[in-house]
Design a protein around this motif. Structure first.
Motif, PDB file in Angstrom:
ATOM      1  N   LEU A 214       0.814  -1.216   0.000  1.00  0.00           N
ATOM      2  CA  LEU A 214       0.000   0.000   0.000  1.00  0.00           C
ATOM      3  C   LEU A 214       0.848   1.267   0.000  1.00  0.00           C
ATOM      4  O   LEU A 214       0.370   2.330  -0.382  1.00  0.00           O
ATOM      5  CB  LEU A 214      -0.923   0.000   1.226  1.00  0.00           C
ATOM      6  N   ASP A 215       2.108   1.162   0.438  1.00  0.00           N
ATOM      7  CA  ASP A 215       2.940   2.358   0.587  1.00  0.00           C
ATOM      8  C   ASP A 215       4.281   2.276  -0.126  1.00  0.00           C
ATOM      9  O   ASP A 215       5.044   3.233  -0.100  1.00  0.00           O
ATOM     10  CB  ASP A 215       3.222   2.616   2.076  1.00  0.00           C
ATOM     11  N   THR A 216       4.592   1.146  -0.742  1.00  0.00           N
ATOM     12  CA  THR A 216       5.930   0.907  -1.262  1.00  0.00           C
ATOM     13  C   THR A 216       5.982   1.117  -2.775  1.00  0.00           C
ATOM     14  O   THR A 216       5.128   0.589  -3.494  1.00  0.00           O
ATOM     15  CB  THR A 216       6.371  -0.533  -0.931  1.00  0.00           C
ATOM     16  N   PRO A 217       6.973   1.855  -3.277  1.00  0.00           N
ATOM     17  CA  PRO A 217       7.127   2.012  -4.730  1.00  0.00           C
ATOM     18  C   PRO A 217       7.329   0.657  -5.411  1.00  0.00           C
ATOM     19  O   PRO A 217       7.819  -0.299  -4.794  1.00  0.00           O
ATOM     20  CB  PRO A 217       8.372   2.895  -4.857  1.00  0.00           C
ATOM     21  N   PHE A 218       7.004   0.602  -6.697  1.00  0.00           N
ATOM     22  CA  PHE A 218       7.005  -0.660  -7.430  1.00  0.00           C
ATOM     23  C   PHE A 218       8.354  -1.379  -7.368  1.00  0.00           C
ATOM     24  O   PHE A 218       8.429  -2.565  -7.061  1.00  0.00           O
ATOM     25  CB  PHE A 218       6.618  -0.409  -8.891  1.00  0.00           C
ATOM     26  N   SER A 219       9.443  -0.662  -7.663  1.00  0.00           N
ATOM     27  CA  SER A 219      10.743  -1.329  -7.700  1.00  0.00           C
ATOM     28  C   SER A 219      11.137  -1.872  -6.335  1.00  0.00           C
ATOM     29  O   SER A 219      11.726  -2.961  -6.226  1.00  0.00           O
ATOM     30  CB  SER A 219      11.823  -0.368  -8.214  1.00  0.00           C
ATOM     31  N   MET A 221       8.962  -2.809  -4.102  1.00  0.00           N
ATOM     32  CA  MET A 221       8.054  -3.923  -3.826  1.00  0.00           C
ATOM     33  C   MET A 221       8.571  -5.203  -4.464  1.00  0.00           C
ATOM     34  O   MET A 221       8.403  -6.295  -3.902  1.00  0.00           O
ATOM     35  CB  MET A 221       6.650  -3.600  -4.349  1.00  0.00           C
ATOM     36  N   LEU A 222       9.216  -5.087  -5.606  1.00  0.00           N
ATOM     37  CA  LEU A 222       9.830  -6.264  -6.217  1.00  0.00           C
ATOM     38  C   LEU A 222      10.907  -6.849  -5.300  1.00  0.00           C
ATOM     39  O   LEU A 222      11.050  -8.069  -5.199  1.00  0.00           O
ATOM     40  CB  LEU A 222      10.440  -5.896  -7.571  1.00  0.00           C
ATOM     41  N   ASP A 223      11.625  -5.981  -4.602  1.00  0.00           N
ATOM     42  CA  ASP A 223      12.637  -6.458  -3.661  1.00  0.00           C
ATOM     43  C   ASP A 223      11.988  -7.165  -2.468  1.00  0.00           C
ATOM     44  O   ASP A 223      12.508  -8.175  -1.980  1.00  0.00           O
ATOM     45  CB  ASP A 223      13.494  -5.290  -3.165  1.00  0.00           C
ATOM     46  N   VAL A 224      10.857  -6.626  -1.994  1.00  0.00           N
ATOM     47  CA  VAL A 224      10.127  -7.269  -0.898  1.00  0.00           C
ATOM     48  C   VAL A 224       9.648  -8.655  -1.328  1.00  0.00           C
ATOM     49  O   VAL A 224       9.781  -9.646  -0.591  1.00  0.00           O
ATOM     50  CB  VAL A 224       8.929  -6.403  -0.446  1.00  0.00           C
ATOM     51  N   GLU A 225       9.089  -8.731  -2.536  1.00  0.00           N
ATOM     52  CA  GLU A 225       8.632 -10.027  -3.051  1.00  0.00           C
ATOM     53  C   GLU A 225       9.794 -11.014  -3.159  1.00  0.00           C
ATOM     54  O   GLU A 225       9.651 -12.204  -2.828  1.00  0.00           O
ATOM     55  CB  GLU A 225       7.967  -9.835  -4.412  1.00  0.00           C
ATOM     56  N   HIS A 226      10.924 -10.517  -3.618  1.00  0.00           N
ATOM     57  CA  HIS A 226      12.104 -11.379  -3.742  1.00  0.00           C
ATOM     58  C   HIS A 226      12.515 -11.938  -2.381  1.00  0.00           C
ATOM     59  O   HIS A 226      12.762 -13.146  -2.237  1.00  0.00           O
ATOM     60  CB  HIS A 226      13.258 -10.584  -4.366  1.00  0.00           C
ATOM     61  N   ALA A 227      12.585 -11.074  -1.385  1.00  0.00           N
ATOM     62  CA  ALA A 227      13.011 -11.513  -0.051  1.00  0.00           C
ATOM     63  C   ALA A 227      12.026 -12.516   0.539  1.00  0.00           C
ATOM     64  O   ALA A 227      12.424 -13.550   1.103  1.00  0.00           O
ATOM     65  CB  ALA A 227      13.158 -10.307   0.870  1.00  0.00           C
ATOM     66  N   ASN A 228      10.740 -12.229   0.412  1.00  0.00           N
ATOM     67  CA  ASN A 228       9.736 -13.125   0.983  1.00  0.00           C
ATOM     68  C   ASN A 228       9.663 -14.452   0.229  1.00  0.00           C
ATOM     69  O   ASN A 228       9.452 -15.508   0.831  1.00  0.00           O
ATOM     70  CB  ASN A 228       8.371 -12.448   0.993  1.00  0.00           C
ATOM     71  N   GLN A 229       9.849 -14.394  -1.098  1.00  0.00           N
ATOM     72  CA  GLN A 229       9.802 -15.636  -1.869  1.00  0.00           C
ATOM     73  C   GLN A 229      10.993 -16.524  -1.540  1.00  0.00           C
ATOM     74  O   GLN A 229      10.875 -17.762  -1.538  1.00  0.00           O
ATOM     75  CB  GLN A 229       9.764 -15.326  -3.373  1.00  0.00           C
ATOM     76  N   THR A 230      12.117 -15.901  -1.256  1.00  0.00           N
ATOM     77  CA  THR A 230      13.278 -16.681  -0.831  1.00  0.00           C
ATOM     78  C   THR A 230      12.970 -17.442   0.454  1.00  0.00           C
ATOM     79  O   THR A 230      13.282 -18.635   0.580  1.00  0.00           O
ATOM     80  CB  THR A 230      14.497 -15.764  -0.620  1.00  0.00           C
TER      81      THR A 230
END
Length: 256
Positions: A214-219, A221-230
């Motif tokens: 809700l508050d994170t810029p797109f690029s 957010m991709l890093d957040v997805e990467h960390a969580n998917q790991t």
């Protein structure tokens, strides 16, 4: 009689606000008890939680007639009691379903909408009533309401402090489902049981990831997805899902 009742059924713990004679109005002690109850449920192995109210209300907000009266510095009460509970809910590692069995007013509305999935009884209503008593929204209500319905609706709800019936709240996007009054708790517990049977480590990551989105810029957010998917990709549940797919059977998740 405790202000918070905790009951468990399998991997689901239901926490009930238990001051029905005061429409479950909140006191500092009650907020602390609820925060402790959430922590105890998770520590005890709960993989999903339900929050509801006893009697005819979910929560009528802060108890303005509590013993000792209201202090001059309300911000101090937020710092000591309301905000720690709001943060504890946001930081939960497991899903939370709220069963709004009746009126959810003021801070009670904030906590009702803090669920990852919000079910409301058909007769329930929501009321961001702070302006009616000369205060501003708290308990995280500003954040969740503004993001759920957008600026125009949020302004209307906060400035006018009017009742919003469950069906209207559903149309606004404030809540997920409206059910018959007598079914709201059972349906919430059934949803929680479904979540508890899922890959709860991944579900815990999902609830925080969606909040961050809700508050994170797109690029970023991709890093957040990467960390969580790991993290998710290293869980036993993911390995079980891959094995179950190959064996053409339903996966049996353990929350590990």
């Amino acid at each position: 009689m405790p202000d918070i009742l905790a009951t468990s059924d399998g991997a689901v713990t239901t926490l009930t606000l238990n001051r029905p004679d005061r429409l479950n109005a909140l006191t500092p002690a009650m907020l602390d008890e609820l925060r402790a109850g959430l922590a105890a449920a998770v520590a005890g192995g709960a993989r999903a939680l339900v929050l509801t109210g006893e009697g005819r209300a979910f929560c009528s907000g802060a108890d303005l007639a509590a013993a000792g009266g209201m202090p001059d510095d309300l911000g101090a009460i937020l710092d000591a009691h309301y905000n720690p509970l709001a943060r504890a809910i946001a930081d939960l590692p497991v899903p939370l379903v709220t069963a709004v069995n009746g009126p959810a007013v003021g801070a009670g509305m904030g906590f009702a909408l803090s669920g990852d999935i919000v079910l409301a009884a058909r007769s329930a209503y929501f009321m961001l009533a702070f302006a009616n008593i000369g205060l501003v929204p708290d308990a995280g209500a500003s954040w969740v309401v503004a993001r759920a319905v957008g600026r125009p609706r949020a302004m209307e709800l906060a400035l006018l402090g009017e009742q919003v019936m469950a069906e209207q709240a559903l149309e606004m996007g404030l809540i997920n489902r409206v059910v018959q009054d007598q079914d709201v708790l059972a349906e919430a517990q059934a949803l929680a049981a479904k979540l508890a049977a899922g890959p709860t480590l991944a579900l815990g990551l999902i609830r925080k990831q969606m909040a961050a989105a809700l508050d994170t810029p797109f690029s970023e957010m991709l890093d957040v997805e990467h960390a969580n998917q790991t993290l998710a990709g290293r869980t036993r549940d993911f390995r079980e899902a891959v094995t179950a797919f190959a064996q053409k059977r339903p996966p049996q998740f353990e929350g590990r």
